[in-house]
Every structure is written in C-alpha cells, then in structure tokens.
Design an enzyme around this catalytic site. Structure first.
Site, PDB file in Angstrom:
ATOM      1  N   ARG A 176       7.631  -9.518  15.174  1.00 30.65           N
ATOM      2  CA  ARG A 176       8.202  -7.764  14.983  1.00 30.65           C
ATOM      3  C   ARG A 176       7.138  -6.862  15.224  1.00 30.65           C
ATOM      4  NH1 ARG A 176       6.978  -4.521  10.455  1.00 30.65           N
ATOM      5  NH2 ARG A 176       9.061  -3.098  10.007  1.00 30.65           N
ATOM      6  N   HIS A 207       0.375  -1.034   0.329  1.00 33.85           N
ATOM      7  CA  HIS A 207      -0.022   0.777   0.237  1.00 33.85           C
ATOM      8  C   HIS A 207       0.873   1.074  -0.132  1.00 33.85           C
ATOM      9  CE1 HIS A 207       1.181  -0.486   3.676  1.00 33.85           C
ATOM     10  NE2 HIS A 207       1.176   1.177   4.768  1.00 33.85           N
TER      11      HIS A 207
END
Ligand SMILES: C=C1C[C@]23C[C@@]1(O)CC[C@H]2[C@@]12CCC[C@@](C)(C(=O)O1)[C@H]2[C@@H]3C(=O)O
Ligand SMILES: O=C(O)CCC(=O)C(=O)O
Ligand SMILES: [Fe+2]
Length: 359
Positions: A300, A233
């Site tokens: 993460r 995106h």
C-alpha cells in the site's frame, strides 16, 4: 524570522532507529518486535458492543451546491471525509503515486543515503511517532518540505531529478489551493468568514500557510492481523489531504463505531481534520484518530499533504465560536510550538493546551 518547518526539531532530537529498518521483502514471518498486542496499543481491537451498523465517512462531490454544509457536518461527526470533483488532475495523482512507488522500491541502503536525521525534518525513515511505542510499525516513510531536490539528489541520478521535482512542486501547489478551499467551505458552514480570521484575511493567496508531504509505504506483510502499519494518531495540522493507492488500509476511529476502514475510491481524496483545526473551531470539528493497517498480498502507498499555518501565526478558537458566557476551550499556539509539544507528549498534546476552566 519565523521558524520554518525544516527547523522545528532542531534542538529537539528524537531518537529514531532508521538504520535498523529491515528489508521487509526478506521477512517471511512477523518478528516479535513487529507483533502488536493490546498491551502495546489499548485501542488495537477496539470495537463497540454490540457491533455498530456498517457506516463510512461521507464521499462529498465538491461541485454539489450543498458541499459546504456536507463538509461541515462530516467535520463535526467524523473529522474526515472523501472528496470527488476536487479539480486535481488524475495524471498528477498517478504521477505522485508513481514517484512514491519508485522511491520505496529502491534498496534499503540507497534509501538510507537520504535518512532523516534525529533533529532533521525531511528524508527517509520510520514514522516520527515510533518513539512512543514498544513495537515497530510495518511501514517506511519519506518526509518532504519545500524543494525535495537536496534529498532526491541522494537517491536518483540527475536525469530523474527535474521530472520528480516538478511533480512534487505541482502536487504541492494543487494541494495548497484545495486545502484553502476546503478550509473556507467548512468554516462557512459555521458562519465564519474571512473577516473573522485576521491572519488569513490579511494575507491573500494562502501565503500564511506552509506544508509538508509525507510519503508512506506499507509493504506486503506475512501476518497483517498482528502487525500495525501506522499506529493510531491524530495529525497536528489544520487539514491533511491524503491520496491512497487502491489498497485499503486507512481506518478512522469513532467512539460509537470503533475502527472504520476508509475504502479507496479511485480519483478521490481523503481529508482529515487535524488538531489545529479542532482548536480553531473551538472543538466543534473533531480531529480524527486514524491509523493504517497492512495487507498480506498487496503493498500500500499513501501520500499525505500536511497543511498548517506559517510558524509565526498563533491559532486560537475563533471568537465567534466561543459562547458569550463561555471561555475558549484552548489557549493559542503556533504550529511549531504544537509540533514540539506533540513530539514530547504525542496524543496528550491537545489536552496540554486546553484551558481548564474552574466550574
Ligand atoms: C509536519 C509534520 C506533521 C507530522 C510530523 C511532521 O513533522 C512531518 C510528518 C507528519 C507525521 C506523518 C505521520 C503521522 C505523524 C503523527 C508523524 O509522526 O509524522 C504526522 C505528524 C503530525 O501531524 O503531527
Ligand atoms: O497511510 C495512511 O492511510 C495514513 C497516513 C497518515 O495518517 C499520515 O501520514 O499522517
Ligand atoms: Fe495521519
């Protein structure tokens, strides 16, 4: 009264199945609904042929005398760069990372107490762009704008709240100052100054800006090569400043290089050019296509500071950057209008506001 970010999606519901959010830690195999193939994302395995030389987004020292030109060049070629010597205290970066880790460590049923509603802006849930894909992303997020107190109250007992709210407030303040500095440095490299942008020069201290924080968690994944943390995106912002923990995962796209991983550099921050800055620069700065991959052994975390103008400000190409015989590439748009266009048309949003000039 301009629309605040909190009201952007009121009347524009997006169906996001947060309540189906799995307990990622309990999955030892990748479910089919999380397995991505090129059918689900045409750019999934995009690589140039022959493979390009290994290159990476520039790491720019903000104390360097030529920082403005280096930033300008990175905005034109990559739409992204990393910065060192940015002035944000390391303890604050550690503080926001600790808060983010504590939030996502909570059991799913606790996080769902602060679930983002279909028309709401803040809270816990899957990425807003999930509705455009057939497959689910291997991640969870938490969006904050303004004071996080109301949402944090749903998650933590009173004694954590002051400390956590202070960290968020201090982080937003520091990011706000940094974003404004970065915007002017990059515009300087194009010969644009405060006199050329009335809405910014008329309002001092960046009180023309507003922002959101997006906390992201990408849990350990049993089959990372077939999963997607956050699908490709561009951000709708002027600029996005991203802090990532020391697990790699962010990738940026270049037509000539394919997907390029942005390695975590301790203490540095990643900056992305968003769609509104692309518009303001009349297409000179690239809004960078990016995504997040996941990891088999390490989870993460990332914290994105999404920065744009107040909702009554119309962004249009700076006249100085439009050639005397040309026309602006884009028509003017507010952040609110753009976010709504993006919520309906996703990666086509930019082309929907492009001026189509007859040749
Ligand atoms: C202000 C915003 C930008 C954002 C949508 C949002 O309302 C809050 C979250 C932002 C984010 C973060 C993940 C990627 C993204 C495309 C999304 O789905 O939510 C961005 C949105 C954006 O920049 O358009
Ligand atoms: O986690 C990352 O590295 C990317 C996050 C991101 O792109 C976003 O929050 O908009
Ligand atoms: Fe992003």
């Amino acid at each position: 009264m301009p629309t605040m970010l909190t009201d952007v999606f009121r009347g524009h519901p997006i169906h996001l199945p947060h309540s189906h959010q799995p307990d990622f830690t309990s999955l030892s195999e990748l479910p089919d609904s999380y397995t991505w193939t090129p059918k689900d994302d045409p750019l999934l395995d995009a690589a140039p042929s022959p493979p390009a030389a290994s290159e990476n987004i520039p790491l720019i020292d903000l104390n360097h005398p030529d920082a403005a030109n280096q930033i300008g060049s990175a905005c034109r070629t990559w739409g992204a760069f990393q910065i060192a010597n940015h002035g944000v205290p390391l303890e604050l970066l550690q503080g926001i990372e600790f808060l983010t880790g504590s939030l996502f460590q909570l059991p799913v049923h606790r996080k769902l107490k602060a679930a983002r509603s279909e028309t709401g802006f803040s809270g816990y849930g899957v990425a807003r762009i999930s509705s455009f894909f057939n497959k689910q992303m291997w991640s969870e997020g938490f969006t904050i704008t303004g004071s996080p107190l109301n949402d944090f109250r749903k998650l933590w007992p009173q004694h954590h709240l002051n400390n956590y709210c202070d960290i968020v407030e201090e982080y937003e303040e520091q990011m706000q100052k940094l974003a404004s500095k970065l915007m002017w440095l990059s515009l300087t490299s194009l010969g644009v100054s405060e006199e050329d942008i009335k809405w910014a020069s008329a309002n001092s201290d960046s009180d023309w800006a507003q922002s959101a924080l997006q906390l992201n968690h990408y849990p350990v994944c049993p089959e990372p090569d077939r999963a997607m943390g956050l699908a490709a995106h561009t951000d709708s912002t002027l600029l996005t400043i991203l802090h990532q923990n020391n697990t790699a995962g962010l990738q940026v796209f270049r037509d000539d290089l394919g997907w390029v991983t942005v390695p975590p550099v301790p203490g540095s921050l990643v900056v992305n050019v968003g769609d509104l800055f692309h518009i303001l620069s009349n297409g000179l700065f690239k809004s960078v296509l990016h995504r997040a991959r996941v990891n088999q052994t390490r989870s993460r975390l990332s914290v994105a500071f999404l920065w744009g103008p107040q909702s009554d400000i119309k962004i249009s190409p700076v006249p100085k950057l439009v050639s005397p015989v040309g026309s602006p590439l884009y028509r003017s748009v507010t952040w609110t209008e753009y976010l709504r266009t993006k919520a309906t048309h996703f990666n086509e949003a930019l082309s929907m506001i492009r001026n189509h000039i007859d040749e």
